[in-house]
Design a protein around this motif. Structure first.
Motif, PDB file in Angstrom:
ATOM      1  N   MET A  54       0.826  -1.203   0.000  1.00 49.75           N
ATOM      2  CA  MET A  54       0.000   0.000   0.000  1.00 49.75           C
ATOM      3  C   MET A  54       0.860   1.253   0.000  1.00 49.75           C
ATOM      4  N   LEU A  55       1.992   1.220   0.661  1.00 44.57           N
ATOM      5  CA  LEU A  55       2.902   2.370   0.626  1.00 44.57           C
ATOM      6  C   LEU A  55       3.373   2.638  -0.789  1.00 44.57           C
ATOM      7  N   GLU A  56       3.548   1.576  -1.569  1.00 45.97           N
ATOM      8  CA  GLU A  56       3.931   1.742  -2.968  1.00 45.97           C
ATOM      9  C   GLU A  56       2.792   2.373  -3.768  1.00 45.97           C
ATOM     10  N   VAL A  57       1.548   2.012  -3.428  1.00 48.72           N
ATOM     11  CA  VAL A  57       0.392   2.626  -4.082  1.00 48.72           C
ATOM     12  C   VAL A  57       0.375   4.128  -3.817  1.00 48.72           C
ATOM     13  N   PHE A  58       0.652   4.528  -2.567  1.00 46.70           N
ATOM     14  CA  PHE A  58       0.687   5.958  -2.230  1.00 46.70           C
ATOM     15  C   PHE A  58       1.746   6.684  -3.064  1.00 46.70           C
ATOM     16  N   LYS A  59       2.905   6.060  -3.220  1.00 43.33           N
ATOM     17  CA  LYS A  59       3.976   6.669  -4.024  1.00 43.33           C
ATOM     18  C   LYS A  59       3.537   6.838  -5.478  1.00 43.33           C
ATOM     19  N   GLN A  60       2.858   5.821  -5.988  1.00 43.99           N
ATOM     20  CA  GLN A  60       2.401   5.881  -7.375  1.00 43.99           C
ATOM     21  C   GLN A  60       1.366   6.991  -7.572  1.00 43.99           C
ATOM     22  N   GLU A  98       1.195   9.773  -5.863  1.00 42.26           N
ATOM     23  CA  GLU A  98       1.927  11.037  -5.823  1.00 42.26           C
ATOM     24  C   GLU A  98       2.643  11.307  -7.143  1.00 42.26           C
ATOM     25  N   ARG A  99       3.160  10.251  -7.777  1.00 42.89           N
ATOM     26  CA  ARG A  99       3.878  10.424  -9.040  1.00 42.89           C
ATOM     27  C   ARG A  99       2.946  10.827 -10.183  1.00 42.89           C
ATOM     28  N   VAL A 100       1.809  10.158 -10.276  1.00 48.61           N
ATOM     29  CA  VAL A 100       0.975  10.331 -11.466  1.00 48.61           C
ATOM     30  C   VAL A 100      -0.060  11.443 -11.323  1.00 48.61           C
ATOM     31  N   ALA A 101      -0.417  11.818 -10.094  1.00 53.43           N
ATOM     32  CA  ALA A 101      -1.484  12.808  -9.890  1.00 53.43           C
ATOM     33  C   ALA A 101      -1.236  14.133 -10.610  1.00 53.43           C
ATOM     34  N   PRO A 102      -0.015  14.708 -10.563  1.00 52.06           N
ATOM     35  CA  PRO A 102       0.190  16.023 -11.201  1.00 52.06           C
ATOM     36  C   PRO A 102       0.160  15.982 -12.727  1.00 52.06           C
ATOM     37  N   THR A 103       0.166  14.810 -13.324  1.00 53.17           N
ATOM     38  CA  THR A 103       0.184  14.689 -14.783  1.00 53.17           C
ATOM     39  C   THR A 103      -1.244  14.574 -15.313  1.00 53.17           C
ATOM     40  N   ASP A 104      -1.364  14.531 -16.640  1.00 57.26           N
ATOM     41  CA  ASP A 104      -2.654  14.290 -17.277  1.00 57.26           C
ATOM     42  C   ASP A 104      -2.710  12.889 -17.888  1.00 57.26           C
ATOM     43  N   SER A 105      -1.767  12.039 -17.527  1.00 54.99           N
ATOM     44  CA  SER A 105      -1.674  10.697 -18.111  1.00 54.99           C
ATOM     45  C   SER A 105      -2.861   9.823 -17.713  1.00 54.99           C
ATOM     46  N   SER A 106      -3.214   8.897 -18.610  1.00 49.59           N
ATOM     47  CA  SER A 106      -4.263   7.915 -18.311  1.00 49.59           C
ATOM     48  C   SER A 106      -3.749   6.932 -17.270  1.00 49.59           C
ATOM     49  N   VAL A 107      -4.627   6.541 -16.364  1.00 50.77           N
ATOM     50  CA  VAL A 107      -4.271   5.614 -15.285  1.00 50.77           C
ATOM     51  C   VAL A 107      -5.226   4.425 -15.341  1.00 50.77           C
ATOM     52  N   LEU A 108      -4.688   3.225 -15.161  1.00 50.94           N
ATOM     53  CA  LEU A 108      -5.506   2.015 -15.091  1.00 50.94           C
ATOM     54  C   LEU A 108      -5.286   1.369 -13.734  1.00 50.94           C
ATOM     55  N   ILE A 109      -6.356   1.278 -12.950  1.00 50.03           N
ATOM     56  CA  ILE A 109      -6.274   0.720 -11.602  1.00 50.03           C
ATOM     57  C   ILE A 109      -6.792  -0.710 -11.629  1.00 50.03           C
ATOM     58  N   TYR A 110      -5.926  -1.653 -11.240  1.00 49.53           N
ATOM     59  CA  TYR A 110      -6.297  -3.063 -11.157  1.00 49.53           C
ATOM     60  C   TYR A 110      -6.606  -3.410  -9.703  1.00 49.53           C
ATOM     61  N   GLY A 111      -7.628  -4.222  -9.504  1.00 53.43           N
ATOM     62  CA  GLY A 111      -7.923  -4.663  -8.149  1.00 53.43           C
ATOM     63  C   GLY A 111      -9.225  -5.426  -8.085  1.00 53.43           C
ATOM     64  N   ALA A 115      -8.351  10.077  -4.983  1.00 54.23           N
ATOM     65  CA  ALA A 115      -7.111  10.618  -4.410  1.00 54.23           C
ATOM     66  C   ALA A 115      -6.231  11.207  -5.512  1.00 54.23           C
ATOM     67  N   ILE A 116      -6.154  10.525  -6.652  1.00 50.76           N
ATOM     68  CA  ILE A 116      -5.392  11.052  -7.795  1.00 50.76           C
ATOM     69  C   ILE A 116      -5.974  12.398  -8.222  1.00 50.76           C
ATOM     70  N   HIS A 117      -7.288  12.464  -8.327  1.00 51.81           N
ATOM     71  CA  HIS A 117      -7.958  13.712  -8.726  1.00 51.81           C
ATOM     72  C   HIS A 117      -7.698  14.824  -7.708  1.00 51.81           C
ATOM     73  N   ALA A 118      -7.812  14.496  -6.411  1.00 53.37           N
ATOM     74  CA  ALA A 118      -7.652  15.502  -5.360  1.00 53.37           C
ATOM     75  C   ALA A 118      -6.245  16.073  -5.315  1.00 53.37           C
ATOM     76  N   HIS A 119      -5.251  15.293  -5.744  1.00 55.79           N
ATOM     77  CA  HIS A 119      -3.861  15.753  -5.721  1.00 55.79           C
ATOM     78  C   HIS A 119      -3.409  16.294  -7.078  1.00 55.79           C
ATOM     79  N   SER A 120      -4.342  16.426  -8.013  1.00 58.02           N
ATOM     80  CA  SER A 120      -3.989  16.893  -9.352  1.00 58.02           C
ATOM     81  C   SER A 120      -4.300  18.376  -9.522  1.00 58.02           C
ATOM     82  N   ARG A 121      -3.895  18.927 -10.663  1.00 57.04           N
ATOM     83  CA  ARG A 121      -4.216  20.321 -10.983  1.00 57.04           C
ATOM     84  C   ARG A 121      -5.700  20.490 -11.288  1.00 57.04           C
TER      85      ARG A 121
END
Length: 479
Positions: A158-164, A166-179, A191-197
């Motif tokens: 889960m700590l790795e998920v948090f890092k990911q 933080e890395r991708v949130a500021p970008t506009d890149s497409s994200v695919l969440i598996y689970g 969370a990605i949206h809340a930490h993005s521009r």
């Protein structure tokens, strides 16, 4: 005559100008407009005030007797001062004023200027500062509501998920969440949206399995009046509604191939056509997708477009199932317990040791969502108890048993999980009550209780330790 620009916001303004009469005239105008104003004639004095005090707006003359105004502007930025700086300059130094704006000044006034021009420039700076601060406050609220504090976990995965995030949130890149179902895919997307521009723009979620293909196309792209029976007026699609924000597509594997093709076009060209329309529209929406299936495998089977798979899989995030991060279960359980106790105005301190152990050992096929629902039910049924005990927990978990529509598991994996659940929820519960009743019938004497039920004392004692039953005191229970 100066027009009235009085505002309800009383700004703190600093005027730095070595022309005393001019500075005092500006001060008079601004104080009449309701602001609190300080003046100083020397650049070094103004810089010291900026270091010590907070100002909303600074009126700064570029040419001062002891210091260049550019230096004050540069140093104010280095000390991270949040004031909006308006440059005051004579016509001959306008190029310098433009340069100052490139360095971060908000605006400039060419001397001589009117009272109206002064008040208008200050009003614009104040309004801009209020807007920026309000946006910052709203962003903080969003982060508090949808940030990492809502995704509980200290497991390395889960700590790795948090890092990911933080890395991708500021970008506009497409994200695919598996689970798997219930692992919190939408929480991660939020969370990605809340930490993005885009945090202050809309977050729109849609479930790819919840609507028929026809309705889904209309939901995604909208439709025009008369496009189909019942289309009595134009309707905006989600790509239009979320145009500057984030669109979360859950269960994307359930989209049919036709919708997949149209989605690919949107992602590649930012264009889409509403149902029944003759013209294309554009969107700037960022797309975050989620699935609980192996999309790579589906592409080889022809059930999912390979080109779309590569387009949405720019940045994959894998959410581990709860069974792979058992060390987080106590944290999650207490997190939900405190949440529901506050919500229902109940006071439950925690879980008994054996109840917490049972929570950790439970398979949780529904993952975090199932755990949350189980704890909610525990809070409802736990009346007048300081802690949730094992019996209460087992009663709550009985209603969460793995089921299928006809009661029969459809795969061997489901069958094994069902067997474990039945053993845990029935056999182990009855076995514990069996020990408690034997001890009760024999006054807590382990030797007599073991003999009475036909067991060796060592085996009886081992089971007591397994179920954390204390020795020496008669136990009361009912089956």
């Amino acid at each position: 005559m100066a027009m009235s620009m009085t505002t309800s916001f009383r700004a703190r303004i600093l005027i730095i100008d070595d022309e005393k009469k001019f500075a005092l005239a500006c001060r008079t105008v601004l104080e009449e407009d309701g602001h609190h104003v300080r003046t100083c004639m020397r650049g070094c004095e103004g810089l010291e005030l900026l270091r010590r005090e907070d100002f909303d707006v600074v009126l700064l003359d570029l040419r001062l007797g002891d210091m260049d105004g550019m230096r004050i502007l540069e140093e104010s930025k280095s000390i991270n001062h949040k004031a909006y700086i308006i440059i005051m300059t004579a016509f001959s130094t306008v190029p310098n004023a433009v340069k100052a704006m490139k360095m971060g000044a908000f605006d400039y006034l060419t001397k001589p200027f009117t009272d109206d021009q002064l008040m208008l420039a200050v009003a614009r700076a104040v309004e801009k500062k209020k807007l920026v601060e309000e946006n910052a406050r709203l962003r903080e609220e969003l982060v508090d509501r949808y940030g990492f504090s809502n995704i509980v976990g200290e497991n390395p995965k889960m700590l790795e998920v948090f890092k990911q995030i933080e890395r991708v949130a500021p970008t506009d890149s497409s994200v695919l969440i598996y689970g798997e179902h219930g692992t919190g895919k939408e929480l991660v997307a939020r969370a990605i949206h809340a930490h993005s521009r885009r945090a202050l723009e809309k977050f729109v979620a849609i479930d790819g399995s919840a609507l028929s293909p026809t309705l889904l196309e209309s939901e995604l792209f909208g439709h025009v009046k008369g496009a189909f029976t019942g289309a009595t007026q134009d309707k905006a699609g989600i790509f239009q509604i979320a145009s500057k924000g984030t669109l979360f597509l859950d269960d994307i594997a359930n989209l049919n191939l036709e919708i997949q093709g149209k989605l690919l076009r949107v992602l590649e060209s930012r264009e889409y056509k509403p149902v029944g329309a003759s013209e294309f529209k554009t969107t700037e929406a960022r797309v975050i997708s989620a699935t609980n299936k192996d999309l790579r495998s589906l592409t080889t089977q022809g059930q999912f477009r390979e080109d779309l798979y590569y387009r949405i899989n720019v940045f994959p995030i894998f959410l581990p199932p709860l069974r792979e991060r058992q060390d987080d279960i106590p944290r999650l359980a207490y997190h939900f317990l405190h949440y529901f106790c506050r919500k229902m105005s109940k006071r439950i301190e925690g879980f008994t040791e054996d109840a917490l152990e049972a929570l950790v050992k439970h398979p949780w096929p529904g993952n975090v969502r199932q755990l949350k629902n189980a704890v909610e039910r525990l809070v409802i049924i736990s009346d007048d108890k300081p802690s949730v005990d094992l019996e209460t927990l087992l009663d709550a978990l009985e209603t969460r048993r793995l089921r299928t529509s006809d009661g029969v598991p459809s795969t061997w994996a489901e069958m094994k999980s069902f067997k474990k659940t039945v053993l845990r929820e029935h056999y182990e519960r009855v076995e514990r009550l069996f020990l408690l009743r034997a001890l009760q019938d024999h006054g807590g004497n382990i030797t007599k209780a073991a003999q009475a039920v036909g067991m060796q004392r060592s085996n009886f004692s081992a089971l007591m330790k397994r179920y954390r039953i204390p020795a020496g005191t008669p136990q009361h229970s009912t089956v």
